[in-house]
Design an enzyme around this catalytic site. Structure first.
Site, mmCIF file in Angstrom:
data_model
loop_
_atom_site.group_PDB
_atom_site.id
_atom_site.type_symbol
_atom_site.label_atom_id
_atom_site.label_comp_id
_atom_site.label_asym_id
_atom_site.label_seq_id
_atom_site.Cartn_x
_atom_site.Cartn_y
_atom_site.Cartn_z
ATOM 1 N N CYS A 57 0.833 -1.072 0.005
ATOM 2 C CA CYS A 57 0.040 0.042 -0.067
ATOM 3 C C CYS A 57 1.034 1.320 -0.145
ATOM 4 O O CYS A 57 1.160 1.735 1.093
ATOM 5 C CB CYS A 57 -1.017 0.002 1.200
ATOM 6 S SG CYS A 57 -1.793 -1.606 1.417
ATOM 7 N N ALA A 58 1.444 1.477 -1.095
ATOM 8 C CA ALA A 58 2.448 2.550 -1.088
ATOM 9 C C ALA A 58 2.384 3.828 -1.181
ATOM 10 O O ALA A 58 3.262 4.586 -0.810
ATOM 11 C CB ALA A 58 3.463 2.237 -2.380
ATOM 12 N N GLY A 59 1.246 4.381 -1.529
ATOM 13 C CA GLY A 59 0.913 5.847 -1.680
ATOM 14 C C GLY A 59 0.910 6.461 -0.170
ATOM 15 O O GLY A 59 0.610 5.546 0.836
ATOM 16 N N PRO A 60 1.618 7.475 -0.124
ATOM 17 C CA PRO A 60 1.936 8.496 -1.125
ATOM 18 C C PRO A 60 3.479 8.256 -1.503
ATOM 19 O O PRO A 60 4.132 9.027 -2.253
ATOM 20 C CB PRO A 60 1.789 10.070 -0.731
ATOM 21 C CG PRO A 60 2.004 9.835 0.804
ATOM 22 C CD PRO A 60 1.494 8.329 1.220
ATOM 23 N N GLY A 61 4.130 7.204 -0.881
ATOM 24 C CA GLY A 61 5.480 6.878 -1.258
ATOM 25 C C GLY A 61 6.676 7.138 -0.446
ATOM 26 O O GLY A 61 7.825 6.788 -0.815
ATOM 27 N N GLY A 62 6.328 7.651 0.771
ATOM 28 C CA GLY A 62 7.472 7.871 1.723
ATOM 29 C C GLY A 62 8.173 6.741 2.006
ATOM 30 O O GLY A 62 9.453 6.485 2.148
ATOM 31 N N ASP B 215 -5.183 -3.648 -6.984
ATOM 32 C CA ASP B 215 -5.895 -3.978 -5.397
ATOM 33 C C ASP B 215 -4.920 -4.660 -4.569
ATOM 34 O O ASP B 215 -4.544 -5.875 -5.234
ATOM 35 C CB ASP B 215 -7.288 -4.582 -5.648
ATOM 36 C CG ASP B 215 -7.922 -4.607 -4.287
ATOM 37 O OD1 ASP B 215 -7.271 -4.676 -3.081
ATOM 38 O OD2 ASP B 215 -9.290 -4.657 -4.391
ATOM 39 N N CYS C 99 -0.881 3.535 11.196
ATOM 40 C CA CYS C 99 -0.622 4.863 11.854
ATOM 41 C C CYS C 99 -1.988 5.147 12.884
ATOM 42 O O CYS C 99 -2.677 6.162 12.807
ATOM 43 C CB CYS C 99 -0.523 6.062 10.961
ATOM 44 S SG CYS C 99 -0.054 7.409 11.837
#
Length: 504
Positions: free
Chosen positions: A311-316, A364, A435
């Site tokens: 679930c990579a977004g937004p990429g940090g 997905d 988080c």
């Protein structure tokens, strides 16, 4: 009464604006100021803060997405920009506390006030009780704001209410609110400006982590404190020393509290740091850095060549993992379900050397385990969650989330963790990260998934975290195998980490 008539409608003028109670009674009492002397508006910084609150309330916008472009468009900079930011964010964070104060100063239920008028009152209350603004300036400027945006009648009400607010110091207000609360938890929720259900969930999470539930007030206060901007020096791309050496003299950078990759920015624009501008470094909370570093440090059996950020977004986290992968000769696949967020991932990865990022995959995450079973050595599941661990960054989230959100999110979280365990090979490691410290999103999700499958062992997440901090640093964690960070203890977002290894 006509079914379409609402309480207070008889106080509206011909333009539909709400008149004060005095005006509606025919009381013609006026302020001592001559009309020419009355402030017809306010300064651009206060107007910007008001407009942000209206966007947040009216359009479900996020303040951190609305405010920066608004400041740029209106050319509000320097101290004025800092004032507008603190006014908007502080008002959003402490809305619950201020509503409890205002309820004691307004002669009708707050829900009967027009939302724009209530936002004006909250802004004025924050200036009086939460900022170093002289009381006379806070009142007069807020009255000017009210006159400009909600009408002259309500402006008189704003003047009277804020003068009542100003007559009592904050500590006395908080003491009154606590004394009137039906129980200690409600008192903490009101004075700490969190919804009651969130306060209860956070207290349960503290107890579940082996901490004293009495820490709840300290946790809520930490949520109400603006976080420092933390940068990450992405390993394999740049070191923290190189970030500091390449920054202009006007930029203040200090080492992070826990990690060798972390730097704390002293209030300047992050893009003033060249390494941030070109993507070798980025803005990333130290807790967010820590969980990605811990995944890379966790022991696995067998090869260590192919990693997945599910679930990579937004990429940090993807960019941090890609830097580590570059050091080890591994490759990274970054998956993101939303195309616009996948583009953000691609931008975050722009400084990574060619060949390290195998691809940014749009799809997905729940389907990856079936599509690529056993294909990865390390998998990060940074699951969508309520975000209760980052309320200091997105203060409006606490007022939007409801307990009903949990049912949808926890189902998604279970599916994503199950997909990750299918996608990892035997001997490989999965990091389940949220988080949020909410037990329903953390421990209960993991326990439910593991109950339905065999051949998965828990690793010591605390040991993995301690292995990545600056040598000699004592990172206080509970004695469970999973790990929970806390704003009031660690100065980070409340990140949760569970590490799982698939048996051969």
């Amino acid at each position: 009464m006509n079914a379409d008539h609402r309480p207070g409608d008889d106080r509206r003028d011909a333009r539909g604006r709400q008149r004060s109670a005095a005006r509606s009674r025919g009381d013609r009492t006026r302020t001592a100021q001559a009309p020419s002397q009355r402030r017809r508006g306010t300064d651009p910084a206060r107007t910007a803060a008001y407009d942000v609150l209206r966007e947040v309330d009216g359009s479900d916008a996020y303040a951190n997405l609305v405010l920066p472009p608004l400041l740029r468009e209106r050319r509000i900079t320097g101290r004025d920009a800092a004032f507008a930011t603190e006014l908007a964010y502080g008002t959003l964070r402490l809305r619950g506390r201020y509503d409890a104060v205002l309820a004691r100063c307004v002669d009708r239920p707050l829900e009967r006030l027009d939302p724009p008028l209530l936002d004006v009152l909250r802004l004025g209350t924050h200036q009086i009780l939460g900022m170093r603004v002289p009381q006379h300036a806070a009142v007069s400027e807020t009255v000017g704001l009210a006159r400009q945006h909600v009408g002259a009648g309500p402006a008189q009400m704003v003047n009277a209410v804020l003068r009542k607010v100003a007559r009592t110091p904050l500590d006395d207000w908080l003491q009154q609110i606590r004394a009137d609360a039906p129980d200690p938890l409600t008192a903490s929720a009101l004075t700490g400006s969190h919804p009651l259900w969130v306060t209860r969930a956070l207290r349960e999470a503290l107890a579940g982590d082996g901490r004293d539930p009495a820490e709840i007030d300290a946790l809520l206060e930490a949520d109400n404190t603006a976080p420092r901007v933390t940068l990450v020096a992405r390993p394999g791309l740049v070191s923290a020393h190189e970030v500091r050496a390449g920054a202009p003299d006007s930029v203040d950078l200090a080492p992070g509290r826990w990690l060798p990759t972390a730097l704390v920015l002293g209030g300047q624009d992050p893009l003033a740091v060249p390494a941030v501008a070109d993507g070798r470094a980025g803005v990333q909370d130290e807790g967010s850095q820590a969980v990605a570093l811990a995944l890379a440090a966790a022991p696995l059996d067998g090869p260590d060549e192919r990693w997945l950020d599910l679930c990579a977004g937004p990429g940090g986290k993807a960019a941090l993992l890609a830097g580590l992968a570059a050091q080890r000769g591994a490759r990274l696949v970054a998956n993101e379900v939303a195309p616009h967020r996948a583009r953000l991932v691609e931008r975050a990865l722009r400084a990574v050397p060619d060949g390290v990022v195998e691809r940014v995959r749009t799809g997905d995450g729940r389907e990856v385990g079936e599509q690529e079973p056993g294909a990865y050595d390390r998998v990060l599941v940074d699951a969508p969650c309520t975000g209760l661990g980052a309320l200091r960054r997105r203060p409006e989230s606490r007022w939007r989330r409801t307990p009903a959100d949990l049912a949808v999110l926890t189902g998604l979280q279970r599916d994503l963790l199950g997909s990750a365990l299918d996608a990892v090979r035997p001997g490989g490691v999965v990091a389940y990260v949220t988080c949020s410290p909410h037990l329903a999103e953390t421990r209960l999700v993991v326990e439910d998934v593991l109950r339905r499958r065999e051949g998965v062992e828990r690793l010591d997440a605390g040991a993995a975290l301690r292995s990545v901090v600056v040598p000699g640093t004592d990172l206080p964690l509970g004695d469970r195998q999973d790990a929970q960070l806390w704003p009031h203890v660690h100065g980070t977002d409340a990140m949760h980490l569970t590490l799982l290894r698939k048996a051969h």
